[in-house]
Every structure is written in C-alpha cells, then in structure tokens.
Design a protein around this motif. Sequence first.
Motif, mmCIF file in Angstrom:
data_model
loop_
_atom_site.group_PDB
_atom_site.id
_atom_site.type_symbol
_atom_site.label_atom_id
_atom_site.label_comp_id
_atom_site.label_asym_id
_atom_site.label_seq_id
_atom_site.Cartn_x
_atom_site.Cartn_y
_atom_site.Cartn_z
ATOM 1 N N ALA A 1 -25.331 27.173 4.723
ATOM 2 C CA ALA A 1 -25.472 28.399 5.509
ATOM 3 C C ALA A 1 -26.294 29.379 4.692
ATOM 4 N N GLY A 2 -26.802 30.363 5.368
ATOM 5 C CA GLY A 2 -27.553 31.387 4.650
ATOM 6 C C GLY A 2 -28.507 32.109 5.562
ATOM 7 N N PHE A 3 -29.539 32.637 4.950
ATOM 8 C CA PHE A 3 -30.546 33.396 5.670
ATOM 9 C C PHE A 3 -31.822 32.566 5.719
ATOM 10 N N ASN A 4 -32.146 32.042 6.901
ATOM 11 C CA ASN A 4 -33.371 31.267 7.060
ATOM 12 C C ASN A 4 -34.597 32.136 6.849
ATOM 13 N N GLU A 5 -34.423 33.406 7.129
ATOM 14 C CA GLU A 5 -35.524 34.348 6.955
ATOM 15 C C GLU A 5 -34.955 35.704 6.579
ATOM 16 N N ILE A 6 -35.547 36.304 5.567
ATOM 17 C CA ILE A 6 -35.243 37.679 5.179
ATOM 18 C C ILE A 6 -36.553 38.443 5.260
ATOM 19 N N ASN A 7 -36.568 39.492 6.073
ATOM 20 C CA ASN A 7 -37.763 40.309 6.226
ATOM 21 C C ASN A 7 -37.436 41.696 5.685
ATOM 22 N N ASN A 8 -37.822 41.939 4.444
ATOM 23 C CA ASN A 8 -37.505 43.216 3.809
ATOM 24 C C ASN A 8 -38.283 44.376 4.408
ATOM 25 N N SER A 9 -39.462 44.121 4.959
ATOM 26 C CA SER A 9 -40.249 45.194 5.581
ATOM 27 C C SER A 9 -39.549 45.744 6.814
ATOM 28 N N ASN A 10 -39.029 44.837 7.636
ATOM 29 C CA ASN A 10 -38.357 45.257 8.866
ATOM 30 C C ASN A 10 -36.847 45.359 8.714
ATOM 31 N N LYS A 11 -36.336 44.987 7.526
ATOM 32 C CA LYS A 11 -34.890 45.036 7.247
ATOM 33 C C LYS A 11 -34.101 44.169 8.228
ATOM 34 N N THR A 12 -34.579 42.925 8.397
ATOM 35 C CA THR A 12 -33.888 41.978 9.265
ATOM 36 C C THR A 12 -33.610 40.683 8.506
ATOM 37 N N ALA A 13 -32.546 40.015 8.900
ATOM 38 C CA ALA A 13 -32.194 38.709 8.332
ATOM 39 C C ALA A 13 -31.745 37.804 9.476
ATOM 40 N N LYS A 14 -32.132 36.525 9.375
ATOM 41 C CA LYS A 14 -31.745 35.540 10.383
ATOM 42 C C LYS A 14 -30.834 34.514 9.731
ATOM 43 N N ILE A 15 -29.628 34.415 10.269
ATOM 44 C CA ILE A 15 -28.627 33.479 9.750
ATOM 45 C C ILE A 15 -28.839 32.096 10.359
ATOM 46 N N GLY A 16 -28.725 31.085 9.508
ATOM 47 C CA GLY A 16 -28.744 29.701 9.960
ATOM 48 C C GLY A 16 -27.602 28.958 9.293
ATOM 49 N N TYR A 17 -27.136 27.881 9.919
ATOM 50 C CA TYR A 17 -25.990 27.171 9.358
ATOM 51 C C TYR A 17 -25.850 25.783 9.957
ATOM 52 N N TRP A 18 -25.199 24.914 9.215
ATOM 53 C CA TRP A 18 -24.720 23.635 9.741
ATOM 54 C C TRP A 18 -23.513 23.205 8.916
ATOM 55 N N LEU A 19 -22.667 22.451 9.557
ATOM 56 C CA LEU A 19 -21.414 22.015 8.952
ATOM 57 C C LEU A 19 -21.253 20.518 9.185
ATOM 58 N N GLY A 20 -20.799 19.794 8.171
ATOM 59 C CA GLY A 20 -20.515 18.377 8.338
ATOM 60 C C GLY A 20 -19.491 18.172 9.438
ATOM 61 N N GLN A 21 -19.620 17.072 10.146
ATOM 62 C CA GLN A 21 -18.777 16.819 11.312
ATOM 63 C C GLN A 21 -17.290 16.887 10.994
ATOM 64 N N GLU A 22 -16.882 16.370 9.856
ATOM 65 C CA GLU A 22 -15.453 16.336 9.517
ATOM 66 C C GLU A 22 -14.853 17.722 9.277
ATOM 67 N N TYR A 23 -15.698 18.741 9.121
ATOM 68 C CA TYR A 23 -15.215 20.094 8.843
ATOM 69 C C TYR A 23 -15.209 20.994 10.078
ATOM 70 N N GLN A 24 -15.593 20.450 11.206
ATOM 71 C CA GLN A 24 -15.666 21.224 12.445
ATOM 72 C C GLN A 24 -14.277 21.613 12.945
ATOM 73 N N GLY A 25 -14.227 22.735 13.655
ATOM 74 C CA GLY A 25 -13.022 23.112 14.377
ATOM 75 C C GLY A 25 -11.962 23.833 13.575
ATOM 76 N N SER A 26 -12.299 24.286 12.368
ATOM 77 C CA SER A 26 -11.319 24.993 11.532
ATOM 78 C C SER A 26 -11.632 26.474 11.358
ATOM 79 N N GLY A 27 -12.638 26.957 12.080
ATOM 80 C CA GLY A 27 -13.021 28.363 11.953
ATOM 81 C C GLY A 27 -13.845 28.659 10.712
ATOM 82 N N ILE A 28 -14.282 27.615 10.027
ATOM 83 C CA ILE A 28 -15.060 27.810 8.795
ATOM 84 C C ILE A 28 -16.325 28.599 9.074
ATOM 85 N N MET A 29 -17.086 28.183 10.073
ATOM 86 C CA MET A 29 -18.390 28.799 10.285
ATOM 87 C C MET A 29 -18.280 30.232 10.784
#
Length: 183
Positions: free
Chosen positions: A81-109
């Motif tokens: 997980a993290g920021f796929n893009e950080i734009n310091n000029s516009n002060k924006t960040a885009k979050i991206g993420y993926w989780l292994g299948q066995e970890y799904q459904g626990s509220g982790i993300m």
Amino acid sequence: MFIHKIDDDLSLRLVEMRDAKRIFELTDQSRDYLKEWLPWLDFTLKPEDTEDFIKMGRTNFVESKSMNMVILYKGEIAGIAGFNEINNSNKTAKIGYWLGQEYQGSGIMTRVAKTLTEYAINTLGMNKVEIRVATENKKSRAIPERLGYTEEGTIRQAEWLYDHYVDHVIYGVLAEEWNKNSE
C-alpha cells in the motif's frame, strides 16, 4: 527505516530489497485473485520483476513522487500500500493498495487506507487524497466509502485489464473534511 505502527497487529514499512522474495511469493500465490483488478500481473513473472518494482519505487520515493510500503500483519508481509503518486505542487496524493488473498476480509485495508489518509494530510501536508477504483470492484470501493471519501466522478475506460477496459470511479477527501470528521 520508516515504519508506522497502526495497531498491535498491523504496521506499514517502506519496501526494501530484502522484501522482494516474499512480495513475489505473495503475488504468485494470489495471482489469479489479483488479476481480476490489477493490470501488472503479466509483467511480474519472476522475482527480478519484483526487484525492479522495488528499485523504481525507491527512486520515486527519493524524488518525493511516490511511497510504496509493505503491509505487515502479525509480522508477515500481507500486501503493498502507499501513494502511487504524490504531487507536491498541487498538494495531492493518490492511494493504491493490494492485499494477498489469504488476508482479505479482516478490515486490514480499511485501517491501512485510514492511516495513509491521515499521514498524507497531517504529515505530508496534502490538501487532497484520492483513491481510484474500478467501478465493478465493490470490495475496494467499500474502503473509501467507509472512510467518508466523496465519490467525485467516473473516468470511462480508464484502464486496460488484459482483454478489456474498465471504468474507474474517483473518490476524494479534502484535508478540511478529513480533519473535521476526525474531531
């Protein structure tokens, strides 16, 4: 080394080269599951491909363009997980993420996305945080919705997934909205 503890079971740490083997194994174990919504699986066929991803991510981190972290759940790498893009000029960040299948459904993300939003706004000084999700990816869409993001619109045919295009819905939250709702 950057490490951010979320709770007793969950933390985020900058991706390191020593993580390549585990990240590749997790990717490979969850390949069919992840392929439904992520376009890069056909380009991650060997551990060296994961090493290249880490090298690129480290370069972009040094240049303040992005920030990739491993999700550590009970001490094990569970996803990225993290920021796929950080734009310091516009002060924006885009979050991206993926989780292994066995970890799904626990509220982790949801906990991870909440932490990343807080970090972007309160530490990095971003004015806006976005999460972009394929319109049909209901599990992933539920995360920004749970966190109080606003659905801002849809980008038609935003991404090519192997043999078809998918539309993306854009969710956003402004710093003033996040801080007001966090009070």
